[in-house]
Scaffold this motif. Structure first.
Motif, mmCIF file in Angstrom:
data_model
loop_
_atom_site.group_PDB
_atom_site.id
_atom_site.type_symbol
_atom_site.label_atom_id
_atom_site.label_comp_id
_atom_site.label_asym_id
_atom_site.label_seq_id
_atom_site.Cartn_x
_atom_site.Cartn_y
_atom_site.Cartn_z
ATOM 1 N N LEU A 10 -2.567 -14.996 9.730
ATOM 2 C CA LEU A 10 -1.882 -13.907 9.037
ATOM 3 C C LEU A 10 -2.645 -13.370 7.831
ATOM 4 O O LEU A 10 -2.486 -12.198 7.474
ATOM 5 N N GLU A 11 -3.453 -14.192 7.200
ATOM 6 C CA GLU A 11 -4.106 -13.807 5.951
ATOM 7 C C GLU A 11 -4.908 -12.506 6.070
ATOM 8 O O GLU A 11 -4.729 -11.585 5.260
ATOM 9 N N PRO A 12 -5.775 -12.352 7.074
ATOM 10 C CA PRO A 12 -6.499 -11.073 7.153
ATOM 11 C C PRO A 12 -5.592 -9.880 7.463
ATOM 12 O O PRO A 12 -5.870 -8.759 7.041
ATOM 13 N N LEU A 13 -4.496 -10.130 8.169
ATOM 14 C CA LEU A 13 -3.571 -9.044 8.472
ATOM 15 C C LEU A 13 -2.869 -8.560 7.209
ATOM 16 O O LEU A 13 -2.721 -7.356 6.984
ATOM 17 N N VAL A 14 -2.435 -9.511 6.393
ATOM 18 C CA VAL A 14 -1.724 -9.151 5.168
ATOM 19 C C VAL A 14 -2.671 -8.500 4.166
ATOM 20 O O VAL A 14 -2.342 -7.463 3.585
ATOM 21 N N ASP A 19 -4.705 -1.208 2.438
ATOM 22 C CA ASP A 19 -5.004 0.198 2.717
ATOM 23 C C ASP A 19 -3.781 0.982 3.185
ATOM 24 O O ASP A 19 -3.882 2.169 3.467
ATOM 25 N N ALA A 20 -2.641 0.314 3.260
ATOM 26 C CA ALA A 20 -1.421 0.977 3.742
ATOM 27 C C ALA A 20 -0.753 1.829 2.677
ATOM 28 O O ALA A 20 0.207 2.532 2.976
ATOM 29 N N GLY A 21 -1.241 1.763 1.467
ATOM 30 C CA GLY A 21 -0.627 2.560 0.416
ATOM 31 C C GLY A 21 -1.343 2.407 -0.907
ATOM 32 O O GLY A 21 -2.375 1.751 -1.011
ATOM 33 N N THR A 28 6.742 -2.676 -2.739
ATOM 34 C CA THR A 28 7.674 -2.340 -1.657
ATOM 35 C C THR A 28 7.190 -2.911 -0.336
ATOM 36 O O THR A 28 7.978 -3.453 0.451
ATOM 37 N N LEU A 29 5.903 -2.782 -0.088
ATOM 38 C CA LEU A 29 5.305 -3.306 1.140
ATOM 39 C C LEU A 29 5.498 -4.824 1.214
ATOM 40 O O LEU A 29 5.891 -5.352 2.254
#
Length: 151
Positions: A10-14, A19-21, A28-29
């Motif tokens: 999960l670490e690289p995904l989180v 870059d999502a905001g 909030t994310l």
């Protein structure tokens, strides 16, 4: 459940969600994923990493489930994550006879009207492409998608 393996997965995904905001969107994310609020200082990557590192191992499965729904990873990572999540789940055995009966019934039903939507469904359920390098090198494509197209 192998929390260390789940954390590594999960670490690289989180941290990639940086870059999502913008900086102001990170709290909030994190909240929607069940992560603690990130610190106010540092880069977006540092803030996301610190927030993820603060999650207790016992809370990782809930974070993983939310991540799979809200920010789905590629099929390989999704399957690995689901395998870890389901490793502790007890499920009843399904006899081969039942599986054959379901498959036989499905063969007589029209499952889809639009092939693209059916392909999208398959993409969400299985890893369709095994080796993209073969196509780039001019070889015969391999994997489930290639087998489906040959039929």
């Amino acid at each position: 459940m192998d929390y260390a393996q789940l954390r590594n997965l999960l670490e690289p995904l989180v941290t990639g969600l940086k870059d999502a905001g913008t900086h102001t969107m990170l709290p909030t994310l994190c909240e929607e994923l069940g992560l603690p609020a990130p610190a106010a200082d540092g880069s977006k990557r540092e803030r996301m990493t610190a927030s993820f590192d603060a999650v207790a191992d016992t809370d990782l499965p809930a974070v993983a489930r939310k991540l799979l729904v809200r920010h789905p990873p590629n099929a390989t990572t999704r399957n690995q994550t689901q395998d870890i999540l389901w490793s502790d789940s007890a499920c009843p055995p399904i006899p081969k006879r039942y599986r054959r009966e379901v498959a036989r019934r499905l063969n007589s039903e029209e499952l889809y009207g639009d092939a693209r939507r059916f392909d999208d469904l398959l993409e969400r359920l299985w890893i369709l492409d095994a080796d993209d390098w073969m196509q780039l090198l001019g070889g015969t494509p391999t994997g489930l998608r290639a087998e489906i197209r040959r039929l």
